[in-house]
Design a protein around this motif. Structure first.
Motif, PDB file in Angstrom:
ATOM      1  N   GLU A 172     -59.756  48.429  26.667  1.00  0.00           N
ATOM      2  CA  GLU A 172     -58.968  48.711  27.875  1.00  0.00           C
ATOM      3  C   GLU A 172     -58.100  47.507  28.233  1.00  0.00           C
ATOM      4  O   GLU A 172     -58.504  46.365  28.045  1.00  0.00           O
ATOM      5  N   LEU A 173     -56.912  47.767  28.735  1.00  0.00           N
ATOM      6  CA  LEU A 173     -56.066  46.686  29.229  1.00  0.00           C
ATOM      7  C   LEU A 173     -56.132  46.717  30.759  1.00  0.00           C
ATOM      8  O   LEU A 173     -55.631  47.650  31.381  1.00  0.00           O
ATOM      9  N   VAL A 174     -56.763  45.725  31.353  1.00  0.00           N
ATOM     10  CA  VAL A 174     -56.914  45.712  32.813  1.00  0.00           C
ATOM     11  C   VAL A 174     -55.695  45.016  33.424  1.00  0.00           C
ATOM     12  O   VAL A 174     -55.283  43.948  32.962  1.00  0.00           O
ATOM     13  N   SER A 175     -55.123  45.626  34.444  1.00  0.00           N
ATOM     14  CA  SER A 175     -53.910  45.090  35.053  1.00  0.00           C
ATOM     15  C   SER A 175     -54.241  43.883  35.948  1.00  0.00           C
ATOM     16  O   SER A 175     -55.279  43.851  36.608  1.00  0.00           O
ATOM     17  N   PRO A 176     -53.363  42.880  35.975  1.00  0.00           N
ATOM     18  CA  PRO A 176     -53.625  41.723  36.834  1.00  0.00           C
ATOM     19  C   PRO A 176     -53.672  42.128  38.312  1.00  0.00           C
ATOM     20  O   PRO A 176     -54.347  41.483  39.100  1.00  0.00           O
ATOM     21  N   GLY A 177     -52.975  43.208  38.648  1.00  0.00           N
ATOM     22  CA  GLY A 177     -53.047  43.715  40.023  1.00  0.00           C
ATOM     23  C   GLY A 177     -54.475  44.073  40.402  1.00  0.00           C
ATOM     24  O   GLY A 177     -54.848  44.026  41.570  1.00  0.00           O
ATOM     25  N   GLU A 178     -55.293  44.406  39.394  1.00  0.00           N
ATOM     26  CA  GLU A 178     -56.689  44.726  39.670  1.00  0.00           C
ATOM     27  C   GLU A 178     -57.611  43.507  39.535  1.00  0.00           C
ATOM     28  O   GLU A 178     -58.465  43.268  40.373  1.00  0.00           O
ATOM     29  N   PHE A 179     -57.430  42.702  38.464  1.00  0.00           N
ATOM     30  CA  PHE A 179     -58.427  41.645  38.269  1.00  0.00           C
ATOM     31  C   PHE A 179     -58.092  40.320  38.947  1.00  0.00           C
ATOM     32  O   PHE A 179     -59.000  39.537  39.227  1.00  0.00           O
TER      33      PHE A 179
ATOM     34  N   LEU B 161     -66.706  55.290  46.893  1.00  0.00           N
ATOM     35  CA  LEU B 161     -66.825  53.872  47.244  1.00  0.00           C
ATOM     36  C   LEU B 161     -67.809  53.172  46.324  1.00  0.00           C
ATOM     37  O   LEU B 161     -67.578  52.048  45.872  1.00  0.00           O
ATOM     38  N   ASN B 162     -68.927  53.847  46.029  1.00  0.00           N
ATOM     39  CA  ASN B 162     -69.925  53.256  45.135  1.00  0.00           C
ATOM     40  C   ASN B 162     -69.355  53.034  43.743  1.00  0.00           C
ATOM     41  O   ASN B 162     -69.585  51.996  43.134  1.00  0.00           O
ATOM     42  N   ALA B 163     -68.612  54.012  43.260  1.00  0.00           N
ATOM     43  CA  ALA B 163     -68.029  53.888  41.923  1.00  0.00           C
ATOM     44  C   ALA B 163     -67.062  52.715  41.895  1.00  0.00           C
ATOM     45  O   ALA B 163     -67.017  51.943  40.935  1.00  0.00           O
ATOM     46  N   GLU B 164     -66.293  52.561  42.977  1.00  0.00           N
ATOM     47  CA  GLU B 164     -65.331  51.465  43.061  1.00  0.00           C
ATOM     48  C   GLU B 164     -66.052  50.121  43.076  1.00  0.00           C
ATOM     49  O   GLU B 164     -65.666  49.184  42.379  1.00  0.00           O
ATOM     50  N   ALA B 165     -67.105  50.041  43.882  1.00  0.00           N
ATOM     51  CA  ALA B 165     -67.873  48.795  43.987  1.00  0.00           C
ATOM     52  C   ALA B 165     -68.529  48.467  42.644  1.00  0.00           C
ATOM     53  O   ALA B 165     -68.582  47.304  42.235  1.00  0.00           O
ATOM     54  N   ALA B 166     -69.008  49.508  41.959  1.00  0.00           N
ATOM     55  CA  ALA B 166     -69.671  49.287  40.667  1.00  0.00           C
ATOM     56  C   ALA B 166     -68.662  48.758  39.645  1.00  0.00           C
ATOM     57  O   ALA B 166     -68.953  47.827  38.890  1.00  0.00           O
ATOM     58  N   ARG B 167     -67.465  49.331  39.628  1.00  0.00           N
ATOM     59  CA  ARG B 167     -66.450  48.864  38.679  1.00  0.00           C
ATOM     60  C   ARG B 167     -66.088  47.406  38.969  1.00  0.00           C
ATOM     61  O   ARG B 167     -65.929  46.591  38.063  1.00  0.00           O
TER      62      ARG B 167
END
Ligand code: C2E
Ligand code: CA
Ligand code: CA
Ligand code: CA
Length: 278
Positions: A68-75, A16-22
């Motif tokens: 890196e190519l970040v997906s719109p589903g993520e950003f 969870l921390n890694a996810e929040a940090a990203r």
């Protein structure tokens, strides 16, 4: 109840921390993505089924972040929460209009480019004025610009949403409902909303087979749309079998890897030239 070992809990909270940090990291850099020119707009072609013509495109944003190519589903969800989606959305609209103009110069034809509008962007008080100014400044044919709106964006604050949709339609824009069938839709809104197109979500297309439940749903949506004078496009069409089924069910248009992936500029122009010659 299942007892969790101490290690499981530690691993879980570290994840969870890694996810929040990203997330924080992405959000901090997303602020600069527009000014640093890190966004790209890819266009995915849409095909009319009765004659196989290329009729338009969906604009899909891409973020080049370092290597890196970040997906719109993520950003996009991050941008939506932080409010950055307003600035990103304006960049996308601007870019889409530039593409409409470039395609027209190249082919002499007006193609429709559909732009995804997030719920927050749609509800932003400046949205209508932004669109109006954009059309005036770029001079694009309003009928070439389609706005894709999700059920969620219009179902809350329905009265205001209905009013806004009518005003946008009066400008001459096209309006479509994205991911149709996946929201908590009440079908009655279709009567009140000036909608040009329904986009059947790819979850109904993926396992489309004769006599399947998905086929029954797709058939019902197409029938409903046509009865109300609304066009229907199916998303996520990957195989010739899916295409043939959709054609048999009288679906108007398709979009998906079978016809083409979303394309960046050089490939996009090559694709369009090929289609216009064919
Ligand atoms: P969406 O609007 O439902 O877009 C369709 C997604 O399906 C796109 O993912 C597209 O690349 C993908 N796709 C297209 N054909 C196929 C296929 O045949 N098979 C499969 N498996 N997938 C296919 P993408 O580009 O990663 O975008 C994800 C989501 O991000 C979009 O879902 C949309 O909700 C959002 N999005 C993308 N661009 C924008 C934008 O400019 N503004 C806003 N607000 N949201 C955007
Ligand atoms: Ca969409
Ligand atoms: Ca969709
Ligand atoms: Ca979707």
């Amino acid at each position: 109840a299942r007892a969790l070992g101490g290690n499981t809990l530690v691993a879980y909270s570290e994840e969870l921390n890694a996810e929040a940090a990203r997330r924080l990291d992405l959000e901090a850099q997303l602020v600069h993505a527009v000014e640093r020119d890190e966004l790209d707009l890819h266009l995915q072609p849409q095909q009319r089924l009765d004659d196989g013509e290329l009729v338009g495109f969906e604009a899909l944003v891409r973020w080049r972040r370092g290597g890196e190519l970040v997906s719109p589903g993520e950003f996009i969800p991050i941008a939506e929460e932080s409010g950055l989606v307003i600035a990103i959305g304006e960049w996308v609209l601007e870019r889409a209009c530039a593409q409409i103009i470039a395609l027209r110069e190249m082919t002499g034809r007006d193609f429709v480019v559909a732009v995804n509008i997030s719920a927050r962007q749609f509800r932003h008080p400046g949205f209508y004025a932004t669109i109006e100014a954009l059309l005036a400044r770029t001079g694009v044919n309003p009928a070439s610009l389609e706005l894709e709106i999700t059920e969620g964006a219009v179902m809350e604050h329905t009265e205001a949403a209905v009013g806004l949709l009518h005003k946008l339609r009066a400008l001459g824009l096209k309006l479509s409902i994205d991911d149709f069938g996946t929201g908590y839709s009440s079908l009655s809104y279709l009567k009140r909303f000036p909608i040009d197109k329904l986009k059947i979500d790819q979850s109904f297309v993926r396992q489309l087979k004769p006599n399947s439940q998905d086929a029954a749903i797709v058939q019902a949506v197409i029938g409903l749309g046509h009865t109300l004078g609304i066009k229907v496009i199916a998303e996520g069409v990957e195989t010739i079998e899916q295409r043939e089924w959709l054609k048999r069910l009288a679906c108007d248009e398709i979009q998906g890897y079978f016809y083409s992936r979303p394309l960046a500029e050089p490939q996009l122009f090559a694709f369009v030239i090929r289609q216009c010659r064919a």
